[in-house]
Write a protein that holds these residues in place. Sequence first.
Motif, mmCIF file in Angstrom:
data_model
loop_
_atom_site.group_PDB
_atom_site.id
_atom_site.type_symbol
_atom_site.label_atom_id
_atom_site.label_comp_id
_atom_site.label_asym_id
_atom_site.label_seq_id
_atom_site.Cartn_x
_atom_site.Cartn_y
_atom_site.Cartn_z
ATOM 1 N N GLN A 3 56.489 81.226 19.321
ATOM 2 C CA GLN A 3 55.828 81.733 20.213
ATOM 3 C C GLN A 3 55.176 81.054 21.296
ATOM 4 O OE1 GLN A 3 52.214 84.493 19.083
ATOM 5 N NE2 GLN A 3 52.868 85.720 20.808
ATOM 6 N N LEU A 4 55.314 81.099 22.571
ATOM 7 C CA LEU A 4 54.877 80.262 23.479
ATOM 8 C C LEU A 4 53.826 81.311 24.185
ATOM 9 C CD1 LEU A 4 58.114 78.807 24.600
ATOM 10 C CD2 LEU A 4 56.596 77.453 23.393
ATOM 11 N N VAL A 5 52.749 80.383 24.353
ATOM 12 C CA VAL A 5 51.727 81.284 25.211
ATOM 13 C C VAL A 5 51.081 80.103 26.182
ATOM 14 C CG1 VAL A 5 49.324 82.391 25.177
ATOM 15 C CG2 VAL A 5 51.233 82.809 23.170
ATOM 16 N N GLU A 6 51.144 80.740 27.550
ATOM 17 C CA GLU A 6 50.879 79.926 28.683
ATOM 18 C C GLU A 6 49.353 80.451 29.294
ATOM 19 O OE1 GLU A 6 55.342 80.192 28.746
ATOM 20 O OE2 GLU A 6 53.722 81.622 28.763
ATOM 21 N N SER A 7 48.484 79.567 29.705
ATOM 22 C CA SER A 7 47.364 79.878 30.347
ATOM 23 C C SER A 7 46.953 78.918 31.340
ATOM 24 C CB SER A 7 46.368 80.139 29.276
ATOM 25 O OG SER A 7 46.221 79.008 28.567
ATOM 26 N N GLY A 8 45.843 79.403 32.164
ATOM 27 C CA GLY A 8 45.239 78.517 32.929
ATOM 28 C C GLY A 8 45.628 78.679 34.455
ATOM 29 N N GLY A 9 46.314 79.716 34.866
ATOM 30 C CA GLY A 9 46.779 80.047 36.281
ATOM 31 C C GLY A 9 45.664 80.733 36.893
ATOM 32 N N GLY A 10 45.760 81.097 38.071
ATOM 33 C CA GLY A 10 44.823 81.606 38.781
ATOM 34 C C GLY A 10 45.038 81.351 40.571
ATOM 35 N N CYS A 22 50.184 75.249 27.405
ATOM 36 C CA CYS A 22 51.012 75.918 26.685
ATOM 37 C C CYS A 22 51.160 75.981 25.439
ATOM 38 C CB CYS A 22 52.490 75.754 27.400
ATOM 39 S SG CYS A 22 53.716 76.492 26.190
ATOM 40 N N ALA A 23 50.630 76.670 24.504
ATOM 41 C CA ALA A 23 50.474 76.612 23.058
ATOM 42 C C ALA A 23 51.685 77.117 22.483
ATOM 43 C CB ALA A 23 49.277 77.528 22.600
ATOM 44 N N VAL A 82 51.345 71.826 25.341
ATOM 45 C CA VAL A 82 51.627 70.906 26.565
ATOM 46 C C VAL A 82 50.930 71.282 27.630
ATOM 47 C CG1 VAL A 82 53.547 72.541 27.038
ATOM 48 C CG2 VAL A 82 53.755 70.122 27.862
ATOM 49 N N PHE A 83 50.569 70.428 28.701
ATOM 50 C CA PHE A 83 49.785 70.776 29.889
ATOM 51 C C PHE A 83 50.381 70.376 30.932
ATOM 52 C CE2 PHE A 83 45.979 71.188 27.003
ATOM 53 C CZ PHE A 83 46.326 70.439 25.833
ATOM 54 N N LEU A 84 49.782 71.127 32.191
ATOM 55 C CA LEU A 84 50.559 70.693 33.586
ATOM 56 C C LEU A 84 49.060 70.744 34.540
ATOM 57 C CD1 LEU A 84 53.026 70.017 35.095
ATOM 58 C CD2 LEU A 84 52.990 72.516 35.886
ATOM 59 N N GLN A 85 48.863 69.345 34.726
ATOM 60 C CA GLN A 85 47.643 69.199 35.764
ATOM 61 C C GLN A 85 48.404 69.136 37.105
ATOM 62 O OE1 GLN A 85 44.396 68.732 35.403
ATOM 63 N NE2 GLN A 85 44.181 68.965 37.669
ATOM 64 N N TRP A 107 63.587 78.384 23.389
ATOM 65 C CA TRP A 107 62.824 79.255 22.552
ATOM 66 C C TRP A 107 62.537 80.548 23.254
ATOM 67 C CZ3 TRP A 107 58.735 75.018 21.008
ATOM 68 C CH2 TRP A 107 59.370 73.929 20.124
ATOM 69 N N PRO A 108 62.085 81.767 22.541
ATOM 70 C CA PRO A 108 61.640 82.924 23.165
ATOM 71 C C PRO A 108 60.587 82.485 24.238
ATOM 72 C CG PRO A 108 61.646 83.569 21.136
ATOM 73 C CD PRO A 108 61.816 81.719 21.099
ATOM 74 N N TRP A 109 60.795 83.366 25.770
ATOM 75 C CA TRP A 109 60.042 82.840 26.959
ATOM 76 C C TRP A 109 58.704 83.715 26.394
ATOM 77 C CZ3 TRP A 109 61.133 79.371 30.409
ATOM 78 C CH2 TRP A 109 62.474 78.790 30.690
ATOM 79 N N GLY A 110 57.712 82.946 26.851
ATOM 80 C CA GLY A 110 56.300 83.663 26.684
ATOM 81 C C GLY A 110 56.310 84.401 28.128
#
Length: 119
Positions: A3-10, A22-23, A82-85, A107-110
Motif C-alpha cells: 500500500q502506497l500513501v502519499e501526503s504533503g500536497g497543498g 510517500c510511505a 520516499v520524499f520529494l522536496q 505496485w497498486p497506486w495510492g
Amino acid sequence: QVQLVESGGGLVQAGGSLRLSCAASRIIFSSIFRSVTMGWYRQAPGKARELVAGITSGGTTNYTDSVKGRFTISRDNAKNTVFLQMNKMKPEDTAVYYCNVLNLSFWPWGQGTQVTVSS
C-alpha cells in the motif's frame, strides 16, 4: 499487497516550496523496499501521468528536465518512505503526485496528493 500513501500536497504560491512523502506499507520483507528504484509521478488534468524523479536503491537520482534544479528526491529505507522536496514551484507543477516503483510492474497506486501552484 503493498500500500502506497502519499501526503504533503497543498496550495502554494509560485516560487514556494512543498515536501511530499510517500510511505509504503504491507511490505512483507523490508529488504524489498530498499532494493527497488522508486519514483515520483504526476498527472495534470487532461494529461497523461509522467515520471518526475527517480531514485535507485543506491541513491542515484534522475529528474525530468522541467524539474531539474528545483526538485530533490530522497528516501529513508528504514521507514519505507520516499520524499520529494519541491522548491521554486511553478503553476505548471500543478498536478496530482503519486509514488511508485520504476522498472518493475507497478505496485497498486495510492490516492495521490494534490499539488496546486497559484500564479
